[in-house]
Design an enzyme around this catalytic site. Structure first.
Site, mmCIF file in Angstrom:
data_model
loop_
_atom_site.group_PDB
_atom_site.id
_atom_site.type_symbol
_atom_site.label_atom_id
_atom_site.label_comp_id
_atom_site.label_asym_id
_atom_site.label_seq_id
_atom_site.Cartn_x
_atom_site.Cartn_y
_atom_site.Cartn_z
ATOM 1 N N THR A 5 48.510 46.003 46.192
ATOM 2 C CA THR A 5 47.095 45.626 46.227
ATOM 3 C C THR A 5 46.694 45.299 47.656
ATOM 4 O O THR A 5 47.550 44.954 48.484
ATOM 5 C CB THR A 5 46.839 44.395 45.316
ATOM 6 O OG1 THR A 5 45.452 44.038 45.389
ATOM 7 C CG2 THR A 5 47.648 43.183 45.735
ATOM 8 N N SER A 6 45.374 45.376 47.907
ATOM 9 C CA SER A 6 44.855 44.939 49.207
ATOM 10 C C SER A 6 44.379 43.488 49.105
ATOM 11 O O SER A 6 43.860 42.936 50.066
ATOM 12 C CB SER A 6 43.670 45.836 49.597
ATOM 13 O OG SER A 6 42.646 45.707 48.625
ATOM 14 N N GLY A 27 44.609 37.407 46.946
ATOM 15 C CA GLY A 27 44.283 36.475 45.856
ATOM 16 C C GLY A 27 45.000 36.873 44.572
ATOM 17 O O GLY A 27 45.490 36.028 43.820
ATOM 18 N N ASP A 68 43.722 46.811 38.284
ATOM 19 C CA ASP A 68 42.329 47.185 38.502
ATOM 20 C C ASP A 68 41.481 46.269 37.635
ATOM 21 O O ASP A 68 41.681 46.190 36.421
ATOM 22 C CB ASP A 68 42.096 48.657 38.149
ATOM 23 C CG ASP A 68 40.780 49.152 38.734
ATOM 24 O OD1 ASP A 68 40.459 48.771 39.883
ATOM 25 O OD2 ASP A 68 40.053 49.889 38.052
ATOM 26 N N SER A 69 40.566 45.567 38.278
ATOM 27 C CA SER A 69 39.784 44.553 37.572
ATOM 28 C C SER A 69 38.296 44.751 37.794
ATOM 29 O O SER A 69 37.894 45.480 38.706
ATOM 30 C CB SER A 69 40.144 43.160 38.082
ATOM 31 O OG SER A 69 41.520 42.942 37.989
ATOM 32 N N PHE A 109 38.858 33.894 44.535
ATOM 33 C CA PHE A 109 38.337 34.975 45.384
ATOM 34 C C PHE A 109 37.253 35.729 44.629
ATOM 35 O O PHE A 109 36.975 35.446 43.454
ATOM 36 C CB PHE A 109 39.490 35.913 45.787
ATOM 37 C CG PHE A 109 40.177 36.587 44.618
ATOM 38 C CD1 PHE A 109 39.766 37.826 44.167
ATOM 39 C CD2 PHE A 109 41.228 35.956 43.950
ATOM 40 C CE1 PHE A 109 40.391 38.434 43.080
ATOM 41 C CE2 PHE A 109 41.862 36.562 42.866
ATOM 42 C CZ PHE A 109 41.440 37.809 42.429
ATOM 43 N N GLY A 110 36.654 36.693 45.312
ATOM 44 C CA GLY A 110 35.690 37.603 44.674
ATOM 45 C C GLY A 110 34.556 36.883 43.965
ATOM 46 O O GLY A 110 33.865 36.044 44.543
ATOM 47 N N HIS A 132 41.230 36.692 32.623
ATOM 48 C CA HIS A 132 41.507 38.098 32.300
ATOM 49 C C HIS A 132 42.902 38.496 32.809
ATOM 50 O O HIS A 132 43.684 39.103 32.096
ATOM 51 C CB HIS A 132 40.424 38.969 32.940
ATOM 52 C CG HIS A 132 40.143 38.641 34.383
ATOM 53 N ND1 HIS A 132 39.912 37.355 34.815
ATOM 54 C CD2 HIS A 132 40.109 39.404 35.501
ATOM 55 C CE1 HIS A 132 39.734 37.358 36.123
ATOM 56 N NE2 HIS A 132 39.843 38.588 36.565
ATOM 57 N N ARG A 133 43.227 38.083 34.045
ATOM 58 C CA ARG A 133 44.537 38.445 34.622
ATOM 59 C C ARG A 133 45.646 37.681 33.894
ATOM 60 O O ARG A 133 46.685 38.240 33.569
ATOM 61 C CB ARG A 133 44.541 38.143 36.131
ATOM 62 C CG ARG A 133 45.806 38.602 36.862
ATOM 63 C CD ARG A 133 45.594 38.731 38.358
ATOM 64 N NE ARG A 133 44.561 39.719 38.662
ATOM 65 C CZ ARG A 133 43.310 39.409 39.024
ATOM 66 N NH1 ARG A 133 42.947 38.161 39.195
ATOM 67 N NH2 ARG A 133 42.412 40.357 39.232
HETATM 68 P P1 ITT Z 1 42.967 46.312 44.965
HETATM 69 O O1 ITT Z 1 42.174 47.395 44.260
HETATM 70 O O2 ITT Z 1 43.509 46.721 46.298
HETATM 71 O O3 ITT Z 1 44.017 45.696 44.074
HETATM 72 P P2 ITT Z 1 40.432 44.890 44.996
HETATM 73 O O4 ITT Z 1 40.057 43.513 45.447
HETATM 74 O O5 ITT Z 1 39.631 46.055 45.514
HETATM 75 O O6 ITT Z 1 41.992 45.078 45.293
HETATM 76 P P3 ITT Z 1 39.702 45.530 42.237
HETATM 77 O O7 ITT Z 1 39.165 46.858 42.576
HETATM 78 O O8 ITT Z 1 40.599 45.398 41.052
HETATM 79 O O9 ITT Z 1 40.495 44.870 43.444
HETATM 80 O O10 ITT Z 1 38.604 44.431 42.017
HETATM 81 C C1 ITT Z 1 37.257 44.688 41.929
HETATM 82 C C2 ITT Z 1 36.474 43.526 42.473
HETATM 83 O O11 ITT Z 1 36.495 42.488 41.493
HETATM 84 C C3 ITT Z 1 37.001 42.956 43.783
HETATM 85 O O12 ITT Z 1 35.908 42.717 44.645
HETATM 86 C C4 ITT Z 1 37.641 41.646 43.386
HETATM 87 O O13 ITT Z 1 37.479 40.662 44.377
HETATM 88 C C5 ITT Z 1 36.886 41.281 42.108
HETATM 89 N N1 ITT Z 1 37.804 40.571 41.219
HETATM 90 C C6 ITT Z 1 38.906 41.077 40.603
HETATM 91 N N2 ITT Z 1 39.567 40.107 39.958
HETATM 92 C C7 ITT Z 1 38.873 38.965 40.173
HETATM 93 C C8 ITT Z 1 39.064 37.625 39.811
HETATM 94 O O14 ITT Z 1 40.125 37.233 39.121
HETATM 95 N N3 ITT Z 1 38.168 36.735 40.214
HETATM 96 C C9 ITT Z 1 37.098 37.097 40.939
HETATM 97 N N4 ITT Z 1 36.838 38.331 41.353
HETATM 98 C C10 ITT Z 1 37.728 39.262 40.966
#
Ligand code: ITT
Length: 186
Positions: A7-8, A11, A65-66, A140-141, A167-168
């Protein structure tokens, strides 16, 4: 046992390290870019991504992938969550939700695990809602604008508590069940 977390997003790695520490599985962060196919299905993104990673000769890893799916926005940002986070950010999502009464949303997390030559794909969900303002500095996010209990955002709770309900965390529970069924962990 050691699994690479490809992953990049550091978090995600922190959450996996916490979840798997009790099982004695060490999580090693690996930044290895892979193509995320354009599809509305998280599992397809994960499955195709895993094919590419395995073709590069990497084994024993997980990918994740989330996305955040907002009811009133017909599931947006969903599979475009990373793009939405980078462009409009949390403030942009809040702006889209201005004056919207139905604040329901869910996080989804699809984990793909390649282990001892076997492939396991599971998806976990966490239902909640979008807050009216950003709050908190953990996580994060989208964490500062998502609440699962209507009281605190994911950015206001410790990582252990997020893992219990997120979810994770839910996807990890399903993955561990599968690993146990297959006799891959004790
Ligand atoms: P990788 O694909 O490299 O794993 P990413 O951050 O791009 O990293 P995703 O495409 O899975 O990961 O995630 C989509 C977005 O949703 C991304 O901006 C994340 O920060 C956010 N996200 C995913 N899981 C989250 C969480 O548990 N809490 C808050 N935001 C989340």
């Amino acid at each position: 046992m050691k699994l690479k977390v490809i992953t990049s997003n550091p978090g995600k790695v922190a959450e996996y390290r916490r979840s798997f520490s009790d099982l004695g599985i060490e999580m090693e962060h690996l930044r290895l870019p892979y193509d995320e196919v354009q599809t509305s299905d998280l599992e397809e993104v994960v499955d195709k991504g895993m094919d590419e990673i395995v073709a590069k000769g990497v084994r024993n890893f997980i990918v994740d992938d989330s996305g955040l799916f907002v009811d009133a926005l017909k599931g947006f940002p969903g599979v475009w969550s990373a793009y939405a986070q980078k462009t409009i950010g949390n403030k942009g999502v809040l702006k889209l939700m201005e004056g919207v009464k139905d604040r329901g949303a869910e996080f989804r997390c699809c984990i793909g695990c390649d282990i001892e030559g076997q492939r396991i794909i599971v998806t976990g969900v966490c239902k909640g809602s979008i807050t009216k303002a950003e709050s908190g500095s953990e996580g994060f996010g989208f964490d500062p604008i998502f609440t699962h209990d209507g009281k605190r955002t994911f950015a206001e709770i410790p990582i252990e508590e997020k893992n219990e309900v997120s979810h994770r965390g839910n996807a990890v529970k399903l993955l561990i069940e599968e690993l146990k069924k297959k006799g891959l962990v004790g």
